[in-house]
Write an enzyme that holds these catalytic residues in place. Structure first.
Site, PDB file in Angstrom:
ATOM      1  N   LYS A   2       0.837  -1.188   0.000  1.00  0.00           N
ATOM      2  CA  LYS A   2       0.000   0.000   0.000  1.00  0.00           C
ATOM      3  C   LYS A   2       0.877   1.244   0.000  1.00  0.00           C
ATOM      4  O   LYS A   2       2.059   1.111   0.335  1.00  0.00           O
ATOM      5  CB  LYS A   2      -0.964  -0.014   1.184  1.00  0.00           C
ATOM      6  N   HIS A  18      -1.509  -5.339   5.326  1.00  0.00           N
ATOM      7  CA  HIS A  18      -0.855  -6.173   6.350  1.00  0.00           C
ATOM      8  C   HIS A  18      -1.774  -6.473   7.543  1.00  0.00           C
ATOM      9  O   HIS A  18      -1.514  -7.401   8.300  1.00  0.00           O
ATOM     10  CB  HIS A  18       0.479  -5.568   6.800  1.00  0.00           C
ATOM     11  N   LYS A  75      -2.653 -10.335  10.331  1.00  0.00           N
ATOM     12  CA  LYS A  75      -2.737 -10.483  11.788  1.00  0.00           C
ATOM     13  C   LYS A  75      -3.657 -11.658  12.117  1.00  0.00           C
ATOM     14  O   LYS A  75      -4.785 -11.718  11.627  1.00  0.00           O
ATOM     15  CB  LYS A  75      -3.298  -9.200  12.436  1.00  0.00           C
ATOM     16  N   GLU A  90      -2.767   4.704  17.846  1.00  0.00           N
ATOM     17  CA  GLU A  90      -1.332   4.486  18.038  1.00  0.00           C
ATOM     18  C   GLU A  90      -0.777   5.552  18.961  1.00  0.00           C
ATOM     19  O   GLU A  90      -1.284   6.677  18.984  1.00  0.00           O
ATOM     20  CB  GLU A  90      -0.607   4.588  16.697  1.00  0.00           C
ATOM     21  N   ASP A 142      -4.023   6.861   4.789  1.00  0.00           N
ATOM     22  CA  ASP A 142      -3.057   5.890   5.318  1.00  0.00           C
ATOM     23  C   ASP A 142      -3.751   4.679   5.957  1.00  0.00           C
ATOM     24  O   ASP A 142      -3.234   3.578   5.900  1.00  0.00           O
ATOM     25  CB  ASP A 142      -2.182   6.607   6.367  1.00  0.00           C
ATOM     26  N   HIS A 172      -6.835  -0.513   5.943  1.00  0.00           N
ATOM     27  CA  HIS A 172      -6.855  -1.288   7.193  1.00  0.00           C
ATOM     28  C   HIS A 172      -8.226  -1.272   7.891  1.00  0.00           C
ATOM     29  O   HIS A 172      -8.757  -2.311   8.269  1.00  0.00           O
ATOM     30  CB  HIS A 172      -5.809  -0.759   8.178  1.00  0.00           C
ATOM     31  N   LYS A 190      -2.642   9.018  15.412  1.00  0.00           N
ATOM     32  CA  LYS A 190      -1.287   8.884  15.947  1.00  0.00           C
ATOM     33  C   LYS A 190      -1.195   9.736  17.201  1.00  0.00           C
ATOM     34  O   LYS A 190      -1.976  10.649  17.402  1.00  0.00           O
ATOM     35  CB  LYS A 190      -0.275   9.358  14.916  1.00  0.00           C
TER      36      LYS A 190
HETATM   37  C1  BG6 Z   1       0.705   1.271   8.165  1.00  0.00           C
HETATM   38  C2  BG6 Z   1       0.598   2.767   8.199  1.00  0.00           C
HETATM   39  O1  BG6 Z   1       0.115   0.770   6.995  1.00  0.00           O
HETATM   40  O2  BG6 Z   1       0.064   0.737   9.314  1.00  0.00           O
HETATM   41  C3  BG6 Z   1       1.236   3.304   9.449  1.00  0.00           C
HETATM   42  O3  BG6 Z   1       1.254   3.331   7.044  1.00  0.00           O
HETATM   43  C4  BG6 Z   1       0.663   2.647  10.675  1.00  0.00           C
HETATM   44  O4  BG6 Z   1       1.091   4.720   9.531  1.00  0.00           O
HETATM   45  C5  BG6 Z   1       0.657   1.130  10.543  1.00  0.00           C
HETATM   46  O5  BG6 Z   1       1.458   3.023  11.795  1.00  0.00           O
HETATM   47  C6  BG6 Z   1      -0.117   0.478  11.673  1.00  0.00           C
HETATM   48  O6  BG6 Z   1       0.058  -0.907  11.626  1.00  0.00           O
HETATM   49  P1  BG6 Z   1       0.136  -1.782  12.958  1.00  0.00           P
HETATM   50  O7  BG6 Z   1       0.212  -3.193  12.465  1.00  0.00           O
HETATM   51  O8  BG6 Z   1       1.375  -1.325  13.669  1.00  0.00           O
HETATM   52  O9  BG6 Z   1      -1.095  -1.490  13.736  1.00  0.00           O
END
Ligand code: BG6
Length: 505
Positions: free
Chosen positions: A168, A198, A202, A236, A255, A260, A356
């Protein structure tokens, strides 16, 4: 004899077959993704005995290096994970046999991603099954796929596969996502492209389908008659830090949301597929995303972190981060109310939020169950506290069911209790970075966990009104280390709802 033969697969359960032999060509070999996630994933697959002895891994990058130099730097990084608790992968030690297996199959090519010689050179070196992994900046996706096509590298002949994994962000709006899909699909079939998200790597995300569809208890309540509203959170504590150049034109919406968060939405809201076949699952996901009503501006809140605290330390505001404009309007937080136009979910608000520098690191989905229509326990306001079912995805992994029970004592008073399970209490934890399944699935040609062109486009279509309006809009500040902007609380308060607390993180 091979000094590092593939380690044996674990005995537990049905043995998982080794992936077929293939060459993995990684564009972006010197990048962060390769070091932090792809190598640990390959190592874990090797440790599980899931890689064929004949696998080869070719790194391509414009930064100068040699085979031995690349191997050594990756070995050093792998070793450094054992002492870095902040990395996604932090094993106690690196098994020399499993890492040796991967290491000795690595070769490096210093090449430009846009030069035709890069691809003619690869064409001369590659036969049989090949996976091209685009761990590169999004601006190279189209050009690399074109060049692979021009060089004949995407032609599948004599049973050999040619696949392309695309990271992505896949496009930055509906138009660019459509254009990229059209461009790559001129060079190969949909089945050759594996668009990664990704979050689908999980275990806790994959398990949502198992919990929903392999148990009789939950199905009957999974419906607008019983579910009042749903919260999906990916909060986060980290800031944008060194990623300013990427993040400035991107922002939290692009993002995290159409990719996600929408994947989490699919897992919790899609209909049961008839089988677990990739197309059956992806058809249901596409149908669900297509039923998401385009989000009006009034149902969305954007925020940007100002200076504040993280774990007791002062941290700068987003505008003070490197490569970020001093007057930037890019959002680092977004909260949305979504409506799904189908018979199951019509009228049920789905609240999504991500940000964030928030008060806690929490990825979870909470379903708020409607309180009983009438209850002898109802208080003066005529209601009992509603039950909540919470899928804990990250970093805590499990499921909570928050219920009312009788508080011990002479009176019939209610107290809130949580019936919970943690994955770690029931299953042996295997260290994983989430990319193991994705890489393995690509090798065996299982596209279930990858995004199809139609879903990607439908997700961009749903957020399109916001992308357009926010290009010019202001952004609400929130202090780093907080729960986000006040507007996000107000969005839920409109309907008498509140976000779940983020905890101490
Ligand atoms: C990424 C984003 O795809 O996913 C990031 O670009 C983000 O900004 C991250 O921090 C979060 O993934 P995870 O698995 O750490 O929750």
């Amino acid at each position: 004899m091979d000094p590092n033969p593939a380690p044996k697969a674990p005995d537990a359960g049905e043995a998982i077959a080794k992936a077929p032999p293939c060459t993995l060509v990684i564009f972006g070999a010197a990048g962060d993704l390769t070091k932090r996630l792809l190598m640990p994933a390959l190592y874990n697959l090797a440790e599980g005995g899931l890689l064929d002895d004949a696998i080869r891994i070719i790194g391509v990058d414009h930064n100068p290096n040699t085979d031995e130099g690349w191997r050594q730097s990756l070995s050093d990084t792998m070793q450094s994970f054992t002492t870095d608790r902040t990395s996604e992968f932090h094993p106690e030690h690196i098994d020399p046999r499993a890492w040796g297996f991967v290491r000795e199959r690595l070769t490096f090519r210093q090449s430009d991603f846009t030069a035709p010689e890069t691809f003619s050179g690869l064409a001369g070196a590659l036969t049989g099954n090949v996976i091209f992994y685009l761990a590169v900046s999004a601006r190279f996706f189209g050009p690399i796929v074109d060049a692979l096509g021009e060089a004949g590298l995407l032609k599948e002949a004599e049973g050999a596969f040619r696949r392309v994994v695309i990271e992505k962000p896949f496009g930055s709006d509906l138009e660019s996502a459509r254009a990229l899909n059209t461009r790559i699909l001129k060079r190969g079939a949909e089945s050759q492209f594996f668009r990664i998200d990704h979050f689908l790597g999980k275990e806790t995300v994959q398990s949502i389908l198992a919990i929903r569809f392999a148990n009789g208890l939950l199905g009957p309540v999974w419906h607008r008659d019983h579910i009042d509203h749903v919260e999906i959170t990916a909060a986060e504590t980290i800031g944008v830090e060194a990623r300013g150049a990427f993040y400035e034109p991107t922002g939290a919406l692009r993002d995290m949301v159409p990719n996600h968060l929408f994947q989490l939405l699919c897992m919790v809201a899609m209909e049961a597929p008839a089988t677990l076949d990739a197309e059956a699952v992806r058809d249901e996901k596409a149908r669900l995303i297509q039923a998401v009503r385009p989000i009006p501006l009034t149902d969305a809140v954007r925020g940007q972190y100002a200076a504040g605290q993280e774990h007791g330390h002062s941290v700068p505001g987003y505008r003070e981060e490197p490569n970020v404009a001093g007057d930037s309007h890019t959002e680092t937080y977004v909260a949305l109310k979504l409506g799904i136009d189908n018979a199951r979910w019509a009228g049920v608000p789905f609240y999504l939020r991500t940000g964030k520098r928030m008060a806690g690191r929490v990825t979870e989905i909470a379903l708020h169950v409607r309180a009983p229509a009438a209850s002898p326990f109802a208080g003066p306001d005529g209601a009992v506290a509603p039950d909540v079912l919470r899928f804990r995805i990250d970093p805590e992994q499990g499921l909570d069911l928050v219920l009312n029970a009788k508080r011990p004592g002479p009176r019939m008073d209610l107290g809130r209790v949580t019936a919970a399970f943690d994955y770690g209490d029931f299953f042996q934890e295997t260290p994983s970075v989430g990319y193991e399944t994705l890489l393995y699935d690509c090798m065996i040609g299982d596209a279930t966990l990858f995004q199809r062109a139609d879903s990607i486009e439908a997700a961009w279509a749903a957020v399109e009104p916001l992308l357009r309006a926010w290009a010019e809009a202001g952004v609400e500040a929130y202090p780093a280390g907080s729960d986000g902007p006040a507007g996000a609380e107000a969005l839920l308060a409109r309907e008498g709802h509140r976000w779940s607390p983020l905890g101490a993180g």
